[in-house]
Design an enzyme around this catalytic site. Structure first.
Site, PDB file in Angstrom:
ATOM      1  N   PRO A   2       3.446  -1.469  -6.153  1.00  0.00           N
ATOM      2  CA  PRO A   2       3.319  -2.788  -6.149  1.00  0.00           C
ATOM      3  C   PRO A   2       3.993  -3.711  -5.042  1.00  0.00           C
ATOM      4  O   PRO A   2       5.143  -3.474  -4.776  1.00  0.00           O
ATOM      5  CB  PRO A   2       3.661  -3.713  -7.431  1.00  0.00           C
ATOM      6  CG  PRO A   2       3.770  -2.615  -8.433  1.00  0.00           C
ATOM      7  CD  PRO A   2       4.425  -1.193  -7.395  1.00  0.00           C
ATOM      8  N   GLU A   3       3.159  -4.372  -4.059  1.00  0.00           N
ATOM      9  CA  GLU A   3       3.681  -5.177  -2.829  1.00  0.00           C
ATOM     10  C   GLU A   3       3.665  -6.311  -3.273  1.00  0.00           C
ATOM     11  O   GLU A   3       3.103  -7.038  -4.403  1.00  0.00           O
ATOM     12  CB  GLU A   3       3.123  -4.627  -1.645  1.00  0.00           C
ATOM     13  CG  GLU A   3       3.156  -3.299  -1.526  1.00  0.00           C
ATOM     14  CD  GLU A   3       2.453  -2.716   0.075  1.00  0.00           C
ATOM     15  OE1 GLU A   3       2.366  -3.737   0.989  1.00  0.00           O
ATOM     16  OE2 GLU A   3       1.777  -1.547  -0.012  1.00  0.00           O
TER      17      GLU A   3
END
Ligand SMILES: [Zn+2]
Length: 274
Positions: A2-3
């Site tokens: 996840p960014e």
């Protein structure tokens, strides 16, 4: 992993459900996920605290709790947070459960087990080594072309590795770095300090654009990522370069190339990116 857009979407999906709710009990089944406390200390410290707010800093989620405590969670590769009824069957790899007052639960699953939790006083959170050195928030007003230029000045590394460096800019990972560089027309192996001012300007607007699009489309679900309710994002349908090795560039038709940079698979168009 996840960014920024994925973590922001998880925050947005959990906040209306969990804000004001009291944590009545915790079950920590995998103690190594707790970075600074034993299972016993964690359970004692988090009990009866109310979730006041959820914030995001880089790829970190910060649960602001009553009594001036903050729970910091980093999902790393495969961590997932899911808000659900306590009666819903638990998925495999459920390692931590926070039980809320009215029968709902916040469940943490993590197949690779690289994520981590950190619970401390608000004042101690910013002092933890990892949080203290985070770079600028790319969607904040402080992130200007001049600010980006200053952060790239004198840097001998490639532009790709600098975009991934959380001490330079917080929140960008492999997917959005590749997408921003394509949009900016820059080869990922360019040396950061050699970028011209107009190239930095283009890179700046490209970073802001892809991150905003990512948030608007509720993240990119190419591997494990789901939001706080188990819903997929849809930015994977907008990807121009990431994961498109050998496929035709959507702009010029050239086959997309994959190379290794900064230890990460890096995708680019050899014709459109200079
Ligand atoms: Zn192209």
């Amino acid at each position: 992993m996840p960014e920024l857009p994925e973590v922001e979407t998880i925050r947005n999906s959990l906040l209306p459900l969990i804000q004001g709710q009291e944590i009545v009990e915790s079950e920590v089944r995998l103690e190594k996920l707790l970075q600074n406390l034993s299972r016993r200390e964690f359970s004692r410290l988090i009990r009866n605290r109310v979730v006041r707010d959820i914030e995001r800093r880089g790829k970190y989620l910060l649960f602001r709790l009553s009594g001036e405590y903050t729970l910091v969670i980093h999902l790393r590769m495969t961590g997932q947070l899911r808000y659900t009824d306590s009666g819903t069957p638990e998925p495999r790899h459920t390692h931590i459960v926070l039980k809320l007052l009215h029968g709902a639960e916040l469940r943490y699953t993590d197949t690779r087990q690289f994520g981590y939790w950190f619970l401390a006083k608000d004042t101690e959170i910013t002092l933890t080594a990892r949080m203290a050195h985070l770079g600028i928030e790319p969607l904040s007003v402080e992130f200007t072309v001049s600010e980006l230029a200053a952060r790239l000045a004198g840097k001998r590394g490639t532009i790709k590795s600098l975009l991934l460096n959380q001490r330079v800019i917080a929140g960008i990972g492999n997917i959005y770095a590749d997408e921003a560089l394509f949009l900016a027309g820059l080869r990922p192996d360019r040396v950061a300090k050699e970028l011209a001012r107009d190239e930095i300007s283009k890179l700046h607007s490209s970073i802001v654009y892809v991150l905003r699009q990512g948030v608007a489309m509720r993240g990119t679900s190419v591997s494990d990522y789901l939001d706080g309710l188990g819903q997929q994002g849809s930015f994977q349908h907008q990807l121009k370069v990431y994961g498109r090795t050998g496929q035709a560039c959507l702009t010029c038709g050239t086959a997309m190339v994959r190379t290794d940079l900064a230890g990460r698979g890096t995708h680019f168009c050899p014709h459109c990116q200079h």
